[in-house]
Design a protein around this motif. Structure first.
Motif, PDB file in Angstrom:
ATOM      1  N   GLU A  58       0.822  -1.206   0.000  1.00 15.83           N
ATOM      2  CA  GLU A  58       0.000   0.000   0.000  1.00 15.83           C
ATOM      3  C   GLU A  58       0.855   1.255   0.000  1.00 15.83           C
ATOM      4  N   LEU A  59       1.929   1.252   0.797  1.00 14.23           N
ATOM      5  CA  LEU A  59       2.808   2.417   0.850  1.00 14.23           C
ATOM      6  C   LEU A  59       3.498   2.649  -0.486  1.00 14.23           C
ATOM      7  N   ALA A  60       3.962   1.554  -1.108  1.00 19.96           N
ATOM      8  CA  ALA A  60       4.595   1.686  -2.415  1.00 19.96           C
ATOM      9  C   ALA A  60       3.595   2.183  -3.455  1.00 19.96           C
ATOM     10  N   ALA A  61       2.365   1.667  -3.398  1.00 21.61           N
ATOM     11  CA  ALA A  61       1.322   2.111  -4.328  1.00 21.61           C
ATOM     12  C   ALA A  61       0.998   3.576  -4.112  1.00 21.61           C
ATOM     13  N   LEU A  62       0.946   3.992  -2.845  1.00 23.56           N
ATOM     14  CA  LEU A  62       0.648   5.392  -2.528  1.00 23.56           C
ATOM     15  C   LEU A  62       1.694   6.312  -3.129  1.00 23.56           C
ATOM     16  N   ARG A  63       2.954   5.971  -2.951  1.00 21.73           N
ATOM     17  CA  ARG A  63       4.017   6.811  -3.489  1.00 21.73           C
ATOM     18  C   ARG A  63       3.963   6.852  -5.020  1.00 21.73           C
ATOM     19  N   SER A  64       3.685   5.710  -5.645  1.00 19.91           N
ATOM     20  CA  SER A  64       3.579   5.673  -7.105  1.00 19.91           C
ATOM     21  C   SER A  64       2.428   6.533  -7.605  1.00 19.91           C
ATOM     22  N   VAL A  65       1.286   6.436  -6.936  1.00 15.18           N
ATOM     23  CA  VAL A  65       0.115   7.217  -7.346  1.00 15.18           C
ATOM     24  C   VAL A  65       0.386   8.709  -7.179  1.00 15.18           C
ATOM     25  N   LEU A  66       1.036   9.085  -6.072  1.00 16.81           N
ATOM     26  CA  LEU A  66       1.345  10.494  -5.850  1.00 16.81           C
ATOM     27  C   LEU A  66       2.324  11.010  -6.897  1.00 16.81           C
ATOM     28  N   LEU A  67       3.315  10.200  -7.248  1.00 16.04           N
ATOM     29  CA  LEU A  67       4.246  10.601  -8.299  1.00 16.04           C
ATOM     30  C   LEU A  67       3.513  10.780  -9.625  1.00 16.04           C
ATOM     31  N   TRP A  68       2.583   9.859  -9.907  1.00 15.97           N
ATOM     32  CA  TRP A  68       1.809   9.973 -11.139  1.00 15.97           C
ATOM     33  C   TRP A  68       0.942  11.226 -11.124  1.00 15.97           C
ATOM     34  N   ALA A  69       0.302  11.480  -9.997  1.00 14.15           N
ATOM     35  CA  ALA A  69      -0.572  12.651  -9.891  1.00 14.15           C
ATOM     36  C   ALA A  69       0.217  13.941 -10.047  1.00 14.15           C
ATOM     37  N   LEU A 348      -4.855   1.159  -3.323  1.00 10.63           N
ATOM     38  CA  LEU A 348      -4.502  -0.013  -4.116  1.00 10.63           C
ATOM     39  C   LEU A 348      -5.466  -0.221  -5.274  1.00 10.63           C
ATOM     40  N   ALA A 349      -6.744   0.082  -5.051  1.00  4.65           N
ATOM     41  CA  ALA A 349      -7.734  -0.056  -6.131  1.00  4.65           C
ATOM     42  C   ALA A 349      -7.412   0.914  -7.263  1.00  4.65           C
ATOM     43  N   THR A 432       3.996  -0.127 -12.773  1.00  8.11           N
ATOM     44  CA  THR A 432       4.505  -1.360 -12.189  1.00  8.11           C
ATOM     45  C   THR A 432       6.014  -1.259 -11.981  1.00  8.11           C
ATOM     46  N   GLU A 433       6.708  -0.698 -12.982  1.00  6.40           N
ATOM     47  CA  GLU A 433       8.152  -0.513 -12.851  1.00  6.40           C
ATOM     48  C   GLU A 433       8.478   0.502 -11.770  1.00  6.40           C
ATOM     49  N   GLN A 434       7.685   1.572 -11.704  1.00  5.78           N
ATOM     50  CA  GLN A 434       7.900   2.564 -10.650  1.00  5.78           C
ATOM     51  C   GLN A 434       7.724   1.937  -9.279  1.00  5.78           C
ATOM     52  N   ARG A 435       6.668   1.125  -9.120  1.00  5.03           N
ATOM     53  CA  ARG A 435       6.401   0.515  -7.822  1.00  5.03           C
ATOM     54  C   ARG A 435       7.529  -0.442  -7.447  1.00  5.03           C
ATOM     55  N   ALA A 436       8.069  -1.176  -8.436  1.00  2.00           N
ATOM     56  CA  ALA A 436       9.169  -2.093  -8.152  1.00  2.00           C
ATOM     57  C   ALA A 436      10.371  -1.328  -7.612  1.00  2.00           C
ATOM     58  N   GLU A 437      10.639  -0.148  -8.203  1.00  2.00           N
ATOM     59  CA  GLU A 437      11.752   0.664  -7.728  1.00  2.00           C
ATOM     60  C   GLU A 437      11.507   1.138  -6.301  1.00  2.00           C
ATOM     61  N   ILE A 438      10.273   1.602  -6.048  1.00  2.00           N
ATOM     62  CA  ILE A 438       9.946   2.114  -4.707  1.00  2.00           C
ATOM     63  C   ILE A 438       9.986   0.997  -3.677  1.00  2.00           C
ATOM     64  N   THR A 439       9.443  -0.175  -4.043  1.00  2.00           N
ATOM     65  CA  THR A 439       9.438  -1.302  -3.115  1.00  2.00           C
ATOM     66  C   THR A 439      10.868  -1.691  -2.739  1.00  2.00           C
ATOM     67  N   SER A 440      11.764  -1.654  -3.724  1.00  2.00           N
ATOM     68  CA  SER A 440      13.155  -2.022  -3.435  1.00  2.00           C
ATOM     69  C   SER A 440      13.770  -1.039  -2.452  1.00  2.00           C
ATOM     70  N   LEU A 441      13.335   0.207  -2.480  1.00  2.00           N
ATOM     71  CA  LEU A 441      13.872   1.201  -1.563  1.00  2.00           C
ATOM     72  C   LEU A 441      13.354   1.006  -0.144  1.00  2.00           C
ATOM     73  N   LEU A 442      12.198   0.324  -0.025  1.00  2.00           N
ATOM     74  CA  LEU A 442      11.626   0.118   1.306  1.00  2.00           C
ATOM     75  C   LEU A 442      12.343  -0.980   2.066  1.00  2.00           C
ATOM     76  N   HIS A 443      13.082  -1.806   1.359  1.00  2.00           N
ATOM     77  CA  HIS A 443      13.747  -2.956   2.013  1.00  2.00           C
ATOM     78  C   HIS A 443      15.195  -2.613   2.354  1.00  2.00           C
TER      79      HIS A 443
END
Length: 443
Positions: A58-69, A348-349, A432-443
């Motif tokens: 959810e956090l990764a999705a939130l950041r991706s959506v905000l970047l898109w917005a 997420l939706a 999807t690629e953006q979220r993968a990048e963000i998710t990798s940063l969370l770990h």
């Protein structure tokens, strides 16, 4: 990330002690029972407020959506609070205010596209889809106004069909040809409704209805209803619909709406996402949704101001459809109407909607780009031009003498959507690629 239940508060401990004492005491009188009932209600309300900790997804999705917005521009406070959407102590589900179903005065809403965007901004909306009935005439004005408020506009339209409207961004003359035919049918439909009202002893002039609708706006039932109110035949819009204009009512008339399947196929052909609006209005939604899914339907409305509709959510799962929703805001003088941005659409939706939509939009824009560059003579390596901005690219592609008749709204849509294309190896960088990048940063 693990979730732990907070320790009991002092008030909760007192309630437990009181309940224990009551169990060992004499039967409570009426006052005691009332106090216990209130205490249980307070405790239940507190439990409802406790929300699970947001997941990494959810956090990764939130950041991706905000970047898109924000069109890829990250805010300085993103790392601290997910772009202004605070998540204190893991107690709130991340949310971005998204409105995917709203109308302006270009169809049957009361606010101009600009005023609608301003209201959305006041309500904290970050993404707004303008879904006027059978027209995209208000998109350019909404986009221009949105620049002042950093709101992302999704060009959309709610298309009248035999089954139910669908809405989604689209392109090209094929769509406009169908929309124009539907709008023409609205004029015929309005005249037929007036004829039926006249036979019921309620004479109205078509000119009055047209004036209420506004210049160039195809009249709908709401405009007829307003004319009825002004003439004194009914007290309000609700009465006009409940007595005369409801589906199958004594003054109801149909227009020239195409079949639902053909509308879905049209949206898919023209680069859009097909979403079934108002599915709860269908008497038997399952077979309709099944047929529309076979035609290419992507999503259905599930979330409303009163929450998620479990039955429709189950149907969405059955047919593997995205779950979306919106307020269907019109700006009517009705206290019961949900305000713009009031529907709690999970991040997420919306992210999954963007995951599905972005490749479709990219392909549609690439097709437009290919057609435009072919017509403007920019399709060969010897004639490539270096551009420094989206405006340069749009000016280069849209300034050809062959395109002098291009509609302003289409140019603005192209200008906005070109900003989303990363011309690198002829591919788009997806969410999807953006979220993968963000998710990798969370770990």
């Amino acid at each position: 990330m693990t979730t732990t239940r907070p320790a009991a508060t002092t008030e909760e401990e007192e309630m437990v002690m009181a309940a224990s004492a009551a169990a060992n005491a004499a039967p409570p009188d009426a006052d005691d029972r009332e106090q216990q009932k209130k205490a249980r209600a307070r405790n239940k309300k507190k439990k409802k407020k406790r929300r699970r900790a947001p997941s990494e997804e959810e956090l990764a999705a939130l950041r991706s959506v905000l970047l898109w917005a924000r069109r890829g521009e990250a805010g300085d406070d993103d790392a601290a609070d997910c772009g202004g959407h605070l998540l204190p102590a893991g107690r709130r589900r991340p949310r971005v205010a998204v409105e995917l179903h709203a109308h302006s005065a270009r169809s049957d809403g009361s606010l101009s596209p600009a005023a609608l965007v301003e209201r959305a901004h006041r309500n904290g909306v970050k993404v707004l889809a303008l879904t006027d009935h059978d027209t995209m005439a208000g998109v350019a004005e909404a986009m221009e106004t949105a620049k002042e408020f950093s709101i992302r506009i999704i060009p959309a339209v709610e298309i009248s069909a035999v089954y139910s409207p669908s809405w989604g961004p689209a392109k090209s003359q094929e769509l406009e040809k169908v929309l124009s035919s539907i709008r023409e049918g609205r004029y015929t439909r309005a005249k037929e409704m007036l004829s039926k009202l006249r036979s019921l002893g309620m004479a109205l002039n078509f000119e009055d209805v047209s004036n209420i609708a506004g210049n160039g706006v195809a009249p709908g039932r709401v405009h007829v209803a307003r004319a009825m109110v002004e003439a004194g035949y009914v007290d309000n819009l609700r009465q006009a619909f409940s007595r005369y204009l409801y589906d199958g009512g004594p003054a109801y008339a149909i227009g020239s709406e195409p079949a639902g399947e053909s509308v879905v196929q049209l949206i898919c052909r023209t680069g859009g996402i097909a979403v079934l609006a108002h599915p709860w209005a269908l008497k038997n939604p399952a077979p309709v949704i099944k047929d529309l899914k076979a035609a290419g339907l992507h999503a259905i409305e599930v979330y409303r101001s009163d929450g998620k509709l479990s039955g429709l959510s189950d149907l969405a799962d059955t047919y593997e459809l995205l779950k979306l929703g919106g307020s269907d805001y019109h700006g009517r003088d009705d206290k019961e109407e949900p305000d713009i941005g009031s529907v709690d659409l999970p991040v997420l939706a919306f992210f999954r909607f963007l995951e599905a939509a972005q490749p479709i939009w990219c392909n549609a824009i690439k097709e437009i780009f290919a057609n435009t560059t072919e017509r403007t003579g920019l399709n060969g390596p010897k004639e490539c031009h270096r551009t420094s901005s989206v405006d340069d690219l749009c000016n280069m592609c849209l300034s050809s003498p062959e395109l002098e008749e291009t509609d302003d709204s289409e140019v603005e849509v192209l200008r906005t959507e070109f900003a989303d294309i990363i011309l690198s190896n002829r591919s788009c960088k997806t969410l999807t690629e953006q979220r993968a990048e963000i998710t990798s940063l969370l770990h």
